[in-house]
Design a protein around this motif. Structure first.
Motif, PDB file in Angstrom:
ATOM      1  N   LEU A 109       1.128  -0.921   0.539  1.00  0.00           N
ATOM      2  CA  LEU A 109       0.114  -0.272  -0.228  1.00  0.00           C
ATOM      3  C   LEU A 109       1.075   0.973  -0.143  1.00  0.00           C
ATOM      4  N   LEU A 110       1.965   1.190   0.713  1.00  0.00           N
ATOM      5  CA  LEU A 110       2.698   2.619   0.574  1.00  0.00           C
ATOM      6  C   LEU A 110       3.417   2.795  -0.322  1.00  0.00           C
ATOM      7  N   TYR A 111       4.048   1.430  -1.261  1.00  0.00           N
ATOM      8  CA  TYR A 111       4.394   1.155  -2.583  1.00  0.00           C
ATOM      9  C   TYR A 111       3.641   2.820  -3.548  1.00  0.00           C
ATOM     10  N   LEU A 112       2.231   1.711  -3.534  1.00  0.00           N
ATOM     11  CA  LEU A 112       1.515   2.386  -4.513  1.00  0.00           C
ATOM     12  C   LEU A 112       0.849   3.662  -4.099  1.00  0.00           C
ATOM     13  N   ILE A 113       1.168   4.510  -3.292  1.00  0.00           N
ATOM     14  CA  ILE A 113       0.404   5.771  -2.717  1.00  0.00           C
ATOM     15  C   ILE A 113       2.044   6.872  -2.690  1.00  0.00           C
ATOM     16  N   SER A 114       3.208   6.469  -3.483  1.00  0.00           N
ATOM     17  CA  SER A 114       4.550   7.162  -3.149  1.00  0.00           C
ATOM     18  C   SER A 114       4.818   7.704  -4.633  1.00  0.00           C
ATOM     19  N   LEU A 115       4.432   8.225  -4.522  1.00  0.00           N
ATOM     20  CA  LEU A 115       4.821   9.473  -5.797  1.00  0.00           C
ATOM     21  C   LEU A 115       5.959   9.240  -6.333  1.00  0.00           C
ATOM     22  N   PRO A 116       6.632   9.508  -7.870  1.00  0.00           N
ATOM     23  CA  PRO A 116       7.498   8.678  -8.368  1.00  0.00           C
ATOM     24  C   PRO A 116       7.985  10.682  -8.923  1.00  0.00           C
ATOM     25  N   ALA A 117       8.441  11.054  -7.993  1.00  0.00           N
ATOM     26  CA  ALA A 117       9.239  12.568  -8.654  1.00  0.00           C
ATOM     27  C   ALA A 117      10.738  12.300  -7.711  1.00  0.00           C
ATOM     28  N   TYR A 118      11.449  12.618  -8.739  1.00  0.00           N
ATOM     29  CA  TYR A 118      12.911  12.718  -8.536  1.00  0.00           C
ATOM     30  C   TYR A 118      13.096  13.842  -7.899  1.00  0.00           C
ATOM     31  N   SER A 119      14.152  13.896  -6.782  1.00  0.00           N
ATOM     32  CA  SER A 119      14.906  15.561  -6.901  1.00  0.00           C
ATOM     33  C   SER A 119      15.937  15.907  -7.768  1.00  0.00           C
ATOM     34  N   THR A 120      16.451  15.083  -8.424  1.00  0.00           N
ATOM     35  CA  THR A 120      17.189  15.591 -10.128  1.00  0.00           C
ATOM     36  C   THR A 120      16.871  16.647 -10.705  1.00  0.00           C
ATOM     37  N   VAL A 121      14.925  16.049 -10.860  1.00  0.00           N
ATOM     38  CA  VAL A 121      15.062  16.603 -11.602  1.00  0.00           C
ATOM     39  C   VAL A 121      14.323  18.149 -11.049  1.00  0.00           C
ATOM     40  N   CYS A 122      13.870  18.383 -10.170  1.00  0.00           N
ATOM     41  CA  CYS A 122      13.696  20.143  -9.741  1.00  0.00           C
ATOM     42  C   CYS A 122      14.706  20.445  -9.323  1.00  0.00           C
ATOM     43  N   THR A 123      16.005  20.079  -9.190  1.00  0.00           N
ATOM     44  CA  THR A 123      17.112  20.882  -8.500  1.00  0.00           C
ATOM     45  C   THR A 123      17.637  21.476  -9.770  1.00  0.00           C
ATOM     46  N   ASP A 124      17.490  19.999 -10.861  1.00  0.00           N
ATOM     47  CA  ASP A 124      18.242  20.442 -12.092  1.00  0.00           C
ATOM     48  C   ASP A 124      17.249  21.509 -12.601  1.00  0.00           C
ATOM     49  N   TYR A 125      16.024  21.536 -12.993  1.00  0.00           N
ATOM     50  CA  TYR A 125      15.427  22.648 -13.602  1.00  0.00           C
ATOM     51  C   TYR A 125      15.819  23.833 -13.496  1.00  0.00           C
ATOM     52  N   LEU A 126      15.997  23.639 -11.671  1.00  0.00           N
ATOM     53  CA  LEU A 126      16.238  25.416 -10.688  1.00  0.00           C
ATOM     54  C   LEU A 126      17.368  25.571 -11.617  1.00  0.00           C
ATOM     55  N   ALA A 127      18.390  25.063 -11.285  1.00  0.00           N
ATOM     56  CA  ALA A 127      19.858  24.917 -11.190  1.00  0.00           C
ATOM     57  C   ALA A 127      20.188  25.756 -12.700  1.00  0.00           C
ATOM     58  N   GLY A 128      19.266  24.822 -13.509  1.00  0.00           N
ATOM     59  CA  GLY A 128      19.876  25.524 -15.624  1.00  0.00           C
ATOM     60  C   GLY A 128      18.776  26.847 -15.328  1.00  0.00           C
ATOM     61  N   ASN A 129      18.002  27.028 -14.932  1.00  0.00           N
ATOM     62  CA  ASN A 129      17.169  28.620 -14.647  1.00  0.00           C
ATOM     63  C   ASN A 129      17.674  29.427 -14.074  1.00  0.00           C
ATOM     64  N   TYR A 130      18.221  29.351 -13.044  1.00  0.00           N
ATOM     65  CA  TYR A 130      19.469  30.492 -13.059  1.00  0.00           C
ATOM     66  C   TYR A 130      20.184  30.990 -13.209  1.00  0.00           C
ATOM     67  N   ASN A 131      20.465  31.935 -13.275  1.00  0.00           N
ATOM     68  CA  ASN A 131      21.399  32.846 -14.213  1.00  0.00           C
ATOM     69  C   ASN A 131      22.079  33.641 -12.783  1.00  0.00           C
ATOM     70  N   PRO A 132      23.903  33.366 -12.708  1.00  0.00           N
ATOM     71  CA  PRO A 132      24.889  32.719 -14.214  1.00  0.00           C
ATOM     72  C   PRO A 132      24.419  31.166 -12.923  1.00  0.00           C
ATOM     73  N   PRO A 133      24.722  30.127 -14.130  1.00  0.00           N
ATOM     74  CA  PRO A 133      24.496  28.523 -13.849  1.00  0.00           C
ATOM     75  C   PRO A 133      24.820  28.436 -12.495  1.00  0.00           C
ATOM     76  N   ALA A 134      23.919  27.152 -11.695  1.00  0.00           N
ATOM     77  CA  ALA A 134      24.535  27.545 -10.723  1.00  0.00           C
ATOM     78  C   ALA A 134      24.572  25.308 -10.222  1.00  0.00           C
ATOM     79  N   VAL A 135      24.444  25.351  -9.215  1.00  0.00           N
ATOM     80  CA  VAL A 135      23.909  23.611  -8.902  1.00  0.00           C
ATOM     81  C   VAL A 135      23.802  23.699  -7.433  1.00  0.00           C
ATOM     82  N   ILE A 136      22.040  22.293  -7.643  1.00  0.00           N
ATOM     83  CA  ILE A 136      21.239  22.921  -6.118  1.00  0.00           C
ATOM     84  C   ILE A 136      21.905  21.745  -5.983  1.00  0.00           C
ATOM     85  N   THR A 137      22.571  21.759  -4.184  1.00  0.00           N
ATOM     86  CA  THR A 137      22.357  20.132  -3.649  1.00  0.00           C
ATOM     87  C   THR A 137      21.370  19.947  -2.175  1.00  0.00           C
ATOM     88  N   SER A 138      20.202  19.015  -2.478  1.00  0.00           N
ATOM     89  CA  SER A 138      18.951  18.931  -2.022  1.00  0.00           C
ATOM     90  C   SER A 138      19.419  18.023  -0.946  1.00  0.00           C
TER      91      SER A 138
END
Length: 95
Positions: free
Chosen positions: A9-38
């Motif tokens: 049940l816990l496995y089926l409820i968990s959401l499949p979002a990954y931290s690298t997607v969010c942090t990569d998106y934010l780092a790519g939009n940051y000016n100057p380019p940066a690295v975000i570590t979660s």
């Protein structure tokens, strides 16, 4: 048997979002380019329309931002996802 059902049940409820997607998106939009570590990240299931955009989930967390040539800074960040893999909007807050 109950433990197996709870784990399933816990496995089926968990959401499949990954931290690298969010942090990569934010780092790519940051000016100057940066690295975000979660450090810690949280996912809230939303599934609502905001204006004309469908938002499936909101991801937020804490971490570090490193811009080349400067010191590492503590930050909080926020992303909205159209589906569980495509970020629509995000923002980085310095702490």
């Amino acid at each position: 048997m109950q433990k197996i059902l709870w784990i399933l049940l816990l496995y089926l409820i968990s959401l499949p979002a990954y931290s690298t997607v969010c942090t990569d998106y934010l780092a790519g939009n940051y000016n100057p380019p940066a690295v975000i570590t979660s450090q810690k990240e949280y996912i809230d299931k939303y599934e609502e329309m905001i204006g004309s955009n469908f938002i499936s989930s909101i991801v937020y967390g804490k971490g570090y931002l490193k811009v080349p040539g400067s010191r590492k800074v503590k930050v909080s960040y926020l992303c909205q996802f159209a589906d569980y893999k495509t970020p629509v909007w995000g923002y980085v807050f310095r702490r």
